[in-house]
Structure formats: structure tokens, C-alpha cells
Design a protein around this motif. Structure first.
Motif, short mmCIF file in Angstrom:
data_model
loop_
_atom_site.label_atom_id
_atom_site.label_comp_id
_atom_site.label_asym_id
_atom_site.label_seq_id
_atom_site.Cartn_x
_atom_site.Cartn_y
_atom_site.Cartn_z
N GLY A 1 3.84 3.68 -0.04
CA GLY A 1 2.63 3.77 1.14
C GLY A 1 1.58 3.39 0.86
N VAL A 2 1.38 4.48 0.10
CA VAL A 2 -0.44 4.89 -0.46
C VAL A 2 -1.04 3.49 -1.70
CG1 VAL A 2 -2.00 5.93 -1.79
CG2 VAL A 2 -0.11 7.12 -0.70
N LEU A 3 -0.13 2.36 -2.17
CA LEU A 3 0.02 1.70 -3.50
C LEU A 3 -0.46 0.52 -2.39
CD1 LEU A 3 1.79 3.02 -6.48
CD2 LEU A 3 -0.45 2.71 -6.27
N LEU A 4 0.09 0.06 -1.67
CA LEU A 4 0.22 -0.90 -0.41
C LEU A 4 -0.88 -1.59 -0.42
CD1 LEU A 4 3.38 -0.61 2.24
CD2 LEU A 4 3.05 -1.84 0.23
N ASP A 5 -1.81 -1.17 -0.29
CA ASP A 5 -3.65 -1.54 -0.32
C ASP A 5 -4.01 -2.05 -1.58
OD1 ASP A 5 -3.16 -1.96 2.24
OD2 ASP A 5 -4.26 0.28 2.42
N ALA A 6 -3.27 -1.72 -2.92
CA ALA A 6 -3.79 -1.43 -3.70
C ALA A 6 -3.94 -3.22 -4.54
CB ALA A 6 -2.98 -0.88 -4.98
N PRO A 7 -4.57 -3.27 -5.38
CA PRO A 7 -4.70 -4.90 -6.15
C PRO A 7 -2.53 -5.40 -6.88
CG PRO A 7 -6.11 -3.56 -6.96
CD PRO A 7 -5.95 -2.69 -6.13
N ALA A 8 -2.48 -6.24 -5.76
CA ALA A 8 -1.21 -6.70 -6.15
C ALA A 8 -0.50 -6.43 -8.21
CB ALA A 8 -0.58 -8.18 -6.08
N PRO A 9 -1.39 -7.02 -9.03
CA PRO A 9 -0.97 -6.48 -10.11
C PRO A 9 -0.38 -4.91 -10.75
CG PRO A 9 -2.49 -7.49 -10.91
CD PRO A 9 -2.83 -7.18 -9.19
N VAL A 10 -1.45 -4.10 -9.73
CA VAL A 10 -1.10 -2.28 -10.04
C VAL A 10 -0.03 -1.94 -8.81
CG1 VAL A 10 -2.71 -0.01 -9.44
CG2 VAL A 10 -3.57 -1.55 -10.37
N LEU A 11 -0.11 -1.40 -7.77
CA LEU A 11 1.25 -2.11 -7.42
C LEU A 11 2.62 -2.26 -8.11
CD1 LEU A 11 2.70 -1.37 -4.31
CD2 LEU A 11 2.35 -3.75 -3.58
N TRP A 12 2.62 -4.24 -8.84
CA TRP A 12 4.43 -4.14 -8.90
C TRP A 12 4.63 -3.99 -10.16
CZ3 TRP A 12 6.98 -5.37 -5.28
CH2 TRP A 12 6.88 -6.57 -4.11
N ALA A 13 3.48 -3.52 -10.85
CA ALA A 13 3.29 -2.89 -12.30
C ALA A 13 4.00 -1.53 -12.31
CB ALA A 13 2.17 -2.86 -12.56
N VAL A 14 3.31 -0.18 -11.47
CA VAL A 14 3.86 0.90 -10.52
C VAL A 14 5.01 1.06 -10.11
CG1 VAL A 14 3.43 2.72 -9.48
CG2 VAL A 14 1.62 1.78 -10.57
N LEU A 15 5.87 -0.37 -9.28
CA LEU A 15 6.89 -0.41 -8.65
C LEU A 15 8.03 -0.33 -10.25
CD1 LEU A 15 6.78 -2.06 -5.70
CD2 LEU A 15 7.02 0.25 -5.85
N ALA A 16 7.22 -1.51 -11.01
CA ALA A 16 8.12 -1.76 -12.19
C ALA A 16 8.55 -0.99 -13.29
CB ALA A 16 7.67 -2.70 -12.78
N ALA A 17 7.70 0.54 -12.99
CA ALA A 17 7.78 1.48 -14.50
C ALA A 17 8.53 2.32 -13.76
CB ALA A 17 6.16 2.53 -14.05
N VAL A 18 8.89 2.48 -11.96
CA VAL A 18 9.79 3.60 -11.53
C VAL A 18 11.31 2.87 -12.04
CG1 VAL A 18 11.21 4.38 -9.32
CG2 VAL A 18 8.39 4.08 -9.63
N PRO A 19 12.06 1.84 -12.01
CA PRO A 19 13.42 1.67 -12.65
C PRO A 19 12.94 1.77 -14.45
CG PRO A 19 11.80 -0.82 -11.38
CD PRO A 19 11.79 1.03 -11.58
#
Length: 415
Positions: free
Chosen positions: A380-398
Motif C-alpha cells: 500500500g505504501v509502494l502504490l504511489d512509487a514509480p512503476a519500475p520501483v513498485l514492480w521490481a520490489v514485487l518481483a523480488a518477493v517471489p
């Protein structure tokens, strides 16, 4: 595949199918009923939905422990009875207090019912593998596909009831009737015994000793044995990263669809795509992977495919209506799910004592539920971050989950 399964496996698979039909005939319409129908404030609607999730996922470990203590049959029957009462109560609940009480009852019913059925499915899958040589992942894939088929048909049933003018109350009462049928079926067909652990000591004729040890074991020692089991905890953490990623279908994906199209109207089509993929591809995909991959490899590969889905979002050009990035995410996440979920469930019986399989099955979901709670807040905190940052962080989890899963011995999940 279904015809080759034992009657008990067919009962468990049909149960999962019916369970999700009854559940999803109601759940997708709950938020709208609370907000528009009962006039609840947005924060209260969110609280009610959160309490439902907590009373279900968070308490799976309790249902699993009760399954080990009393056997699956009484726990399943109790879960069905509570679900019937909960849906009936929710159909007529008109105040915040009564709605919250009904929703908590519905969630706790699932916390009883699901770990009992899932642990029995895992136990039977191992027995079927030993008797026929069919990889357990194929049996558990059938179980998953049946559940997803129910999740696909349930909302359609709910929508039909709403279109016919029955309203939310009719959906709740229909869901209750589905669970009446499940209750009657299990009361007649589910074995009334508590299964002994299917391990070497029992097979060697030491069943009496095993039962004696089971009777002497305390709840505290069972919990310690499960939660100090390092390989099992590694599996829980790896599986948690998948559920954190899967939860993005309800958090990050809606935000992406709205950003791309200006509304969330197309979200339902993407959910339908996910369900359709599981219903049509789960069994052939698992049949191939079960003969070509160890369960650990399937788990690692599935998590990696999920990570690729998130990484692909900022790299995929917007297609028809801007939905192509979201569609790519849904397809890859679902393919990863189809690889890793049967593999993870098939590994559990090899990591824990058979006497604690219910507790371990429940703990797998409860630990993951806690991870989703924390992961959702962080996302929820990251939703306002730049798209590359958001999706890179989400990819790093799995991807981190895949690294964890790789530390499990390769032989787990095969006997």
C-alpha cells in the motif's frame, strides 16, 4: 485421472468444488451489500472484510490442531454446521454488530473445514502415490482445479441470483444450502476414524505403538515439533512469498487496471481469465511437470515464473485498452501458481510427522496469512512509487521465495 482416484479422493475433490461454489456465490457481493445495502462507511466495510480474512486464514492453525486431536470427520462436520449458521445469520443481519458476528462465524467455519479437508487430501495423495505410482502432485492438482472451478462458478451463481431479483439474501441462503448438501454427504461418506500416521513404523506393524505415542503426545509438544522444524518453516516462508504475490491481484492489479483504462471495469475479465486457465490447464500442466521435475524444482520454477509476471508489467507495451501488462501478469502468476501449489502441498507430508499433518497444513496457511497482512501494508505504501520501483520490489518477493525453496532437499515430495 478422477476415475482412477479412490472414492475417498473423489469425495474430497468434490467437497472442494462445492465449498468454493457456496463461498464465492456470496463473497464477491459482500462489500457492495455492506456499503450500498446496509449503508456502512468505507472504513467499516474494510474492517469487516479484514476480520473475515483474519478469522479464516489466521485461525487455520487452530483447525489443523483440532483435526490432529479429534480426526477430520468431526472437524469437517462442525465447520459445515457453522458455515450454514453463518450464512443464514448474514442473510438477515442488519446491524454492524450482527454482520461482524456472522462474518466471524463464516471465517472460523472455514478455518475448521479447510485444514481438515486439505490435510486429508495430502494424506490420501501420498497413499495413492504409494499404491499406484501416480505422483501426488497430480492428485493435488485435481484438488486445486476442482476448487478453482468452484471459484469460477460460484460468482456466476451469485450473479444469476441477483439478476433474478433474489438479492444478497438469496445468495446467502443458497450458499447455506450448498453447505447443507456438503454436511449430509460427509456425515454419510466420510470415515469416522482418525487416521494413524502413514509412516514406516505403522507399515512395519508398529501401529499400536504409534497410536500409543499419539495418545501420549501433548498439544504443546506438537506445536513445538512443527514450529521448530526448520525445513517446514523454510517451506512456510517460501509459500508465503507466493501468497503475498497472489494478493496483488486484489491490490496492485486493480491499481494498474485503473491507471491503464481509467476504471476497474475490466478487472472481472482478468479474474475470469485466471480461473479459466486453472480449470483448463492445471491437470495437463501438472501431469507433465510431475514426471519431469522434483517437487522442489516445481516450487522454485513456479515462484520464478510469478516473479517474471511482475517484472514484465513495466516492460510490456500497453495493448488493447491498455490491459496487456495486466493480462501478462495474470497469465504468468497463474501459471506459476499451477506449478507451485500442488508441489508445496505435496512436500508437507514429508516434512512433518503424520500425527501432526493437520496442524502443519493449518500452519502453512496461517503463517502465509500473517505475511500477507504485512505485505499488503507495505505494498500500500509502494502504490504511489514509480512503476519500475513498485514492480521490481514485487518481483523480488517471489524471487526471494524461490531462493529459499532451493535450500530444501530435492527429494522432498517423492517417496
Amino acid at each position: 485421472m478422477a476415475s482412477a482416484a479412490t472414492p475417498y479422493l473423489r469425495l474430497l475433490t468434490t467437497t472442494q468444488f462445492a465449498f468454493n461454489i457456496g463461498f464465492f456465490a456470496v463473497l464477491p457481493y459482500l462489500a457492495a451489500h455492506l456499503g450500498s445495502g446496509l449503508g456502512m462507511a468505507g472504513w467499516l466495510v474494510g474492517l469487516v472484510l479484514g476480520l473475515r480474512t483474519f478469522s479464516q486464514q489466521g485461525l487455520f492453525v487452530v483447525g489443523g490442531a483440532l483435526t490432529d486431536r479429534y480426526g477430520s470427520r468431526p472437524v469437517v462436520l462442525a465447520g459445515c454446521a457453522l458455515r450454514i449458521a453463518g450464512f443464514g445469520w448474514l442473510a438477515y443481519a442488519g446491524s454492524a454488530a450482527t454482520v461482524i458476528a456472522a462474518v466471524l462465524l463464516i471465517g472460523f467455519a472455514a478455518a475448521l473445514f479447510s485444514p481438515a479437508v486439505e490435510s486429508e487430501a495430502a494424506r490420501e495423495a501420498v497413499r495413492h502415490e504409494q499404491a499406484t505410482g501416480t505422483p501426488r502432485a497430480q492428485v493435488l492438482a485435481l484438488f486445486s482445479a476442482a476448487g478453482q472451478a468452484g471459484a469460477f462458478l460460484g460468482p456466476l451463481l451469485g450473479s444469476l441470483l441477483l439478476l433474478l431479483g433474489g438479492g444478497f439474501r438469496a445468495a446467502c441462503l443458497t450458499g447455506a444450502l450448498v453447505f447443507v448438501a456438503v454436511l449430509v454427504g460427509h456425515a454419510r461418506l466420510m470415515p469416522g476414524r482418525k487416521d494413524a500416521p502413514d509412516d514406516a513404523s505403522t507399515r512395519d506393524g508398529a501401529g499400536d505403538d504409534a497410536l500409543t505415542r499419539t495418545a501420549q503426545s501433548t498439544a504443546g509438544s506438537s506445536w513445538r515439533a512443527v514450529f521448530t522444524n526448520r525445513p517446514f518453516l523454510v517451506l512456510c516462508l517460501a509459500y508465503s512469498t507466493y501468497l503475498v504475490a497472489y494478493n496483488q491481484l486484489y491490490l496492485s492489479l486493480p491499481a494498474e487496471v485503473e491507471r491503464a483504462t481509467g476504471s476497474q471495469a475490466a478487472l472481472g475479465w482478468l479474474f475470469a481469465l485466471s480461473s479459466l486457465l486453472v480449470v483448463t490447464l492445471q491437470l495437463p500442466l501438472t501431469r507433465r511437470s510431475a514426471h519431469r521435475m522434483t517437487p522442489r524444482t516445481a516450487l522454485v520454477t513456479g515462484l520464478t515464473v510469478v516473479a517474471a509476471g511482475f517484472a514484465a508489467v513495466p516492460l510490456t507495451p500497453g495493448g488493447a485498452g491498455g490491459l496487456l501488462p495486466g493480462a501478462v501478469l495474470v497469465v504468468l502468476l497463474t501459471l506459476g501458481q499451477m506449478l507451485l501449489v500442488p508441489a508445496a502441498r505435496g512436500i508437507v507430508p514429508d516434512l512433518v510427522d503424520g500425527r501432526r499433518l493437520g496442524l502443519a497444513t493449518g500452519a502453512l496457511s496461517s503463517v502465509s496469512g500473517l505475511a500477507v497482512l504485512g505485505g499488503s501494508a507495505a505494498t500500500g505504501v509502494l502504490l504511489d512509487a514509480p512503476a519500475p520501483v513498485l514492480w521490481a520490489v514485487l518481483a523480488a518477493v517471489p524471487l526471494a521465495g524461490a531462493a529459499l525453496a532451493f535450500t530444501l532437499p530435492a527429494g522432498y515430495g517423492k517417496k
